[in-house]
Design a protein around this motif. Structure first.
Motif, PDB file in Angstrom:
ATOM      1  N   GLU A  23      30.727  36.783  41.204  1.00 18.49           N
ATOM      2  CA  GLU A  23      31.436  36.690  39.575  1.00 18.49           C
ATOM      3  C   GLU A  23      32.464  35.589  39.125  1.00 18.49           C
ATOM      4  O   GLU A  23      32.292  35.283  37.791  1.00 18.49           O
ATOM      5  CB  GLU A  23      31.871  38.181  39.049  1.00 18.49           C
ATOM      6  CG  GLU A  23      32.228  38.782  38.041  1.00 18.49           C
ATOM      7  CD  GLU A  23      31.357  38.634  36.401  1.00 18.49           C
ATOM      8  OE1 GLU A  23      31.544  38.399  35.448  1.00 18.49           O
ATOM      9  OE2 GLU A  23      29.550  38.278  36.946  1.00 18.49           O
ATOM     10  N   LEU A  24      33.385  36.021  40.340  1.00 17.79           N
ATOM     11  CA  LEU A  24      35.064  34.817  39.498  1.00 17.79           C
ATOM     12  C   LEU A  24      34.381  33.835  39.630  1.00 17.79           C
ATOM     13  O   LEU A  24      34.781  32.324  38.756  1.00 17.79           O
ATOM     14  CB  LEU A  24      35.135  35.366  41.229  1.00 17.79           C
ATOM     15  CG  LEU A  24      36.013  35.956  40.920  1.00 17.79           C
ATOM     16  CD1 LEU A  24      36.637  36.484  42.188  1.00 17.79           C
ATOM     17  CD2 LEU A  24      37.396  36.133  40.360  1.00 17.79           C
ATOM     18  N   GLN A  25      33.468  33.403  40.101  1.00 19.21           N
ATOM     19  CA  GLN A  25      32.873  31.645  40.481  1.00 19.21           C
ATOM     20  C   GLN A  25      31.747  31.393  39.095  1.00 19.21           C
ATOM     21  O   GLN A  25      32.338  30.186  39.152  1.00 19.21           O
ATOM     22  CB  GLN A  25      31.887  31.235  41.485  1.00 19.21           C
ATOM     23  CG  GLN A  25      31.440  29.984  42.321  1.00 19.21           C
ATOM     24  CD  GLN A  25      30.253  30.012  43.375  1.00 19.21           C
ATOM     25  OE1 GLN A  25      29.148  30.920  43.639  1.00 19.21           O
ATOM     26  NE2 GLN A  25      30.903  28.919  43.629  1.00 19.21           N
ATOM     27  N   ARG A  26      31.405  32.686  38.079  1.00 18.98           N
ATOM     28  CA  ARG A  26      30.637  32.614  37.460  1.00 18.98           C
ATOM     29  C   ARG A  26      31.425  31.860  36.465  1.00 18.98           C
ATOM     30  O   ARG A  26      31.469  31.272  35.737  1.00 18.98           O
ATOM     31  CB  ARG A  26      29.929  33.214  37.232  1.00 18.98           C
ATOM     32  CG  ARG A  26      28.893  33.218  35.624  1.00 18.98           C
ATOM     33  CD  ARG A  26      28.199  34.482  35.310  1.00 18.98           C
ATOM     34  NE  ARG A  26      29.478  34.994  35.341  1.00 18.98           N
ATOM     35  CZ  ARG A  26      29.839  35.746  33.826  1.00 18.98           C
ATOM     36  NH1 ARG A  26      29.780  34.750  32.667  1.00 18.98           N
ATOM     37  NH2 ARG A  26      31.147  36.694  34.222  1.00 18.98           N
ATOM     38  N   LEU A  39      29.958  44.988  46.894  1.00 17.58           N
ATOM     39  CA  LEU A  39      30.630  44.698  45.966  1.00 17.58           C
ATOM     40  C   LEU A  39      31.915  43.532  45.754  1.00 17.58           C
ATOM     41  O   LEU A  39      31.955  42.979  45.117  1.00 17.58           O
ATOM     42  CB  LEU A  39      32.196  45.969  45.662  1.00 17.58           C
ATOM     43  CG  LEU A  39      31.598  47.232  44.466  1.00 17.58           C
ATOM     44  CD1 LEU A  39      32.259  48.567  44.368  1.00 17.58           C
ATOM     45  CD2 LEU A  39      30.725  46.519  43.217  1.00 17.58           C
ATOM     46  N   ARG A  40      32.779  43.002  47.245  1.00 15.45           N
ATOM     47  CA  ARG A  40      32.870  41.864  47.306  1.00 15.45           C
ATOM     48  C   ARG A  40      32.135  40.559  47.585  1.00 15.45           C
ATOM     49  O   ARG A  40      32.731  39.813  46.227  1.00 15.45           O
ATOM     50  CB  ARG A  40      33.634  41.643  48.417  1.00 15.45           C
ATOM     51  CG  ARG A  40      34.467  42.581  49.362  1.00 15.45           C
ATOM     52  CD  ARG A  40      35.214  41.583  50.383  1.00 15.45           C
ATOM     53  NE  ARG A  40      34.419  42.304  51.482  1.00 15.45           N
ATOM     54  CZ  ARG A  40      34.547  43.461  51.590  1.00 15.45           C
ATOM     55  NH1 ARG A  40      35.571  43.889  51.464  1.00 15.45           N
ATOM     56  NH2 ARG A  40      34.247  43.363  53.415  1.00 15.45           N
ATOM     57  N   LEU A  94      39.378  40.356  46.270  1.00 14.89           N
ATOM     58  CA  LEU A  94      38.245  41.278  46.373  1.00 14.89           C
ATOM     59  C   LEU A  94      38.440  42.300  47.898  1.00 14.89           C
ATOM     60  O   LEU A  94      37.680  42.904  48.309  1.00 14.89           O
ATOM     61  CB  LEU A  94      37.679  40.464  46.974  1.00 14.89           C
ATOM     62  CG  LEU A  94      37.293  39.495  46.183  1.00 14.89           C
ATOM     63  CD1 LEU A  94      36.461  38.491  46.143  1.00 14.89           C
ATOM     64  CD2 LEU A  94      36.613  40.227  44.313  1.00 14.89           C
ATOM     65  N   SER A  95      39.971  42.572  48.251  1.00 12.32           N
ATOM     66  CA  SER A  95      39.921  42.970  49.655  1.00 12.32           C
ATOM     67  C   SER A  95      40.350  44.818  49.683  1.00 12.32           C
ATOM     68  O   SER A  95      39.652  45.459  50.501  1.00 12.32           O
ATOM     69  CB  SER A  95      41.927  43.171  50.431  1.00 12.32           C
ATOM     70  OG  SER A  95      42.173  43.079  49.335  1.00 12.32           O
ATOM     71  N   ASN A  96      39.838  45.454  48.382  1.00  9.18           N
ATOM     72  CA  ASN A  96      40.182  46.786  48.280  1.00  9.18           C
ATOM     73  C   ASN A  96      38.165  47.298  47.670  1.00  9.18           C
ATOM     74  O   ASN A  96      37.997  48.238  47.501  1.00  9.18           O
ATOM     75  CB  ASN A  96      40.749  47.228  47.461  1.00  9.18           C
ATOM     76  CG  ASN A  96      42.319  47.335  47.147  1.00  9.18           C
ATOM     77  OD1 ASN A  96      42.585  46.943  48.866  1.00  9.18           O
ATOM     78  ND2 ASN A  96      42.741  47.156  46.803  1.00  9.18           N
ATOM     79  N   LEU A  97      37.285  46.078  48.137  1.00  8.43           N
ATOM     80  CA  LEU A  97      36.452  46.378  47.261  1.00  8.43           C
ATOM     81  C   LEU A  97      35.184  46.416  49.141  1.00  8.43           C
ATOM     82  O   LEU A  97      35.720  46.042  49.621  1.00  8.43           O
ATOM     83  CB  LEU A  97      35.164  45.341  47.109  1.00  8.43           C
ATOM     84  CG  LEU A  97      36.667  45.103  45.023  1.00  8.43           C
ATOM     85  CD1 LEU A  97      35.646  43.915  44.243  1.00  8.43           C
ATOM     86  CD2 LEU A  97      36.706  46.263  44.633  1.00  8.43           C
TER      87      LEU A  97
END
Length: 319
Positions: A174-177, A167-168, A160-163
């Motif tokens: 989203e990742l958790q889902r 968006l992060r 997520l570091s580039n967001l």
């Protein structure tokens, strides 16, 4: 809790420089574990070893009961999502996701790609080029590309570091889902404590190539056991005690304006809902916060303060 990923006595080195030494860690099936820590702590090196991108100097790595220590990445059943997404710019979203399946000659390719698109909510974007997607959408393509390969473990390297900040937050959810819906075992590498706290079942806090503390997000955040762990999660005033350990306070736990101690204001900053202060005192450097609505202190001003014992965390050691 049975071990699904097991690291036993893992020692990793770059030439003569040891990056991780004698590390032991067990991860359960379906668990989301974050490797958290500052740059150079060994978290990405550990992830690379699990992926098969570097060979341990010593120790053993097993996945689902199988020793994979000497196996190449292609035989480990591990997926890897890179910080840079690593999408093929000349291929559509569909073809990016299908790439690994085509390479392997897997059956049922179309159905698996369509399932992957649906899992990350990109059904309508199959024909788009990566350049026509937002950063968050590109990250979801990278995630789907790994998921369709049906890995036993999914490794995510600072994904997520580039967001940007919004968006992060969206991708974090989203990742958790996705992780909860698929039940896949995830190892998430990050230097951002807020990401680790929000996402993880457990956090592995690393320091200097070793594990500093392992626990749930609540344990890591509220009950750090060392000075390093306390400082990393925001206990910015740390004082030694007579037993060889220490006591730690968050800035908001320090009381300003009254108390048995006195110091001088050496730093001040407005931070929206609060004001942040650095107080120089005989006890050492004290970091304190007050509500922004409170009377502001000025540089050089003398101020009384208190360190309430009931708001302190006891540390086993300071090192």
């Amino acid at each position: 809790m049975s071990d699904f990923v097991s690291l036993e006595g893992l020692t990793l080195a770059y030439g003569n420089t040891v990056a991780v030494e004698a590390l032991n860690l067990s991860i359960a099936r379906g668990e989301l574990v974050s490797l958290l820590g500052p740059s150079g702590c060994g978290k990405t090196t550990t992830m690379r070893a699990i992926a098969g991108l570097m060979t341990p100097r010593a120790g053993r790595i097993s996945i689902d009961g199988r020793d994979v220590t000497r196996l190449p990445p292609s035989r480990r059943e591990v997926g890897l999502v890179f910080q840079s997404y690593a999408l093929f710019p000349h291929l559509s979203v569909y073809e990016n996701i299908a790439f690994g399946l085509r390479l392997r000659g897997e059956a049922g390719l179309d159905a698996r790609v369509r399932d992957g698109l649906a899992t990350v909510g990109l059904d309508a974007f199959a024909d788009r080029a990566p350049r026509d997607l937002s950063g968050g959408q590109q990250q979801r393509v990278a995630l789907a590309r790994s998921l369709v390969m049906q890995p036993k473990v999914l490794l995510l390297d600072e994904p997520l570091s580039n967001l940007d900040a919004r968006l992060r937050l969206d991708m974090r959810m989203e990742l958790q889902r996705v992780q909860k819906e698929t039940g896949i075992t995830m190892v998430f590498v990050t230097h951002d404590q807020s990401e680790a706290l929000a996402l993880s079942d457990r956090i592995v806090l690393m320091n200097g190539g070793a594990i500093e503390q392992v626990g749930t997000p609540e344990q890591i955040y509220s009950a750090p056991v060392t000075g390093f762990a306390a400082d990393f999660v925001g206990f910015e005033t740390i004082l030694p005690d007579d037993a060889g350990g220490g006591l730690a306070w968050r800035p908001g736990a320090v009381v300003l304006g009254t108390g048995p101690h006195e110091g001088t204001v050496r730093g001040t900053a407005f931070a929206g809902e609060r004001r942040e202060y650095i107080i120089e005192s005989a006890l050492g450097r004290i970091k304190a916060d007050t509500p922004a609505s409170a009377q502001a202190l000025t540089l050089g001003e003398k101020v009384a303060f208190d360190l309430p014992q009931d708001r302190a965390v006891r540390l086993e050691r300071l090192g």
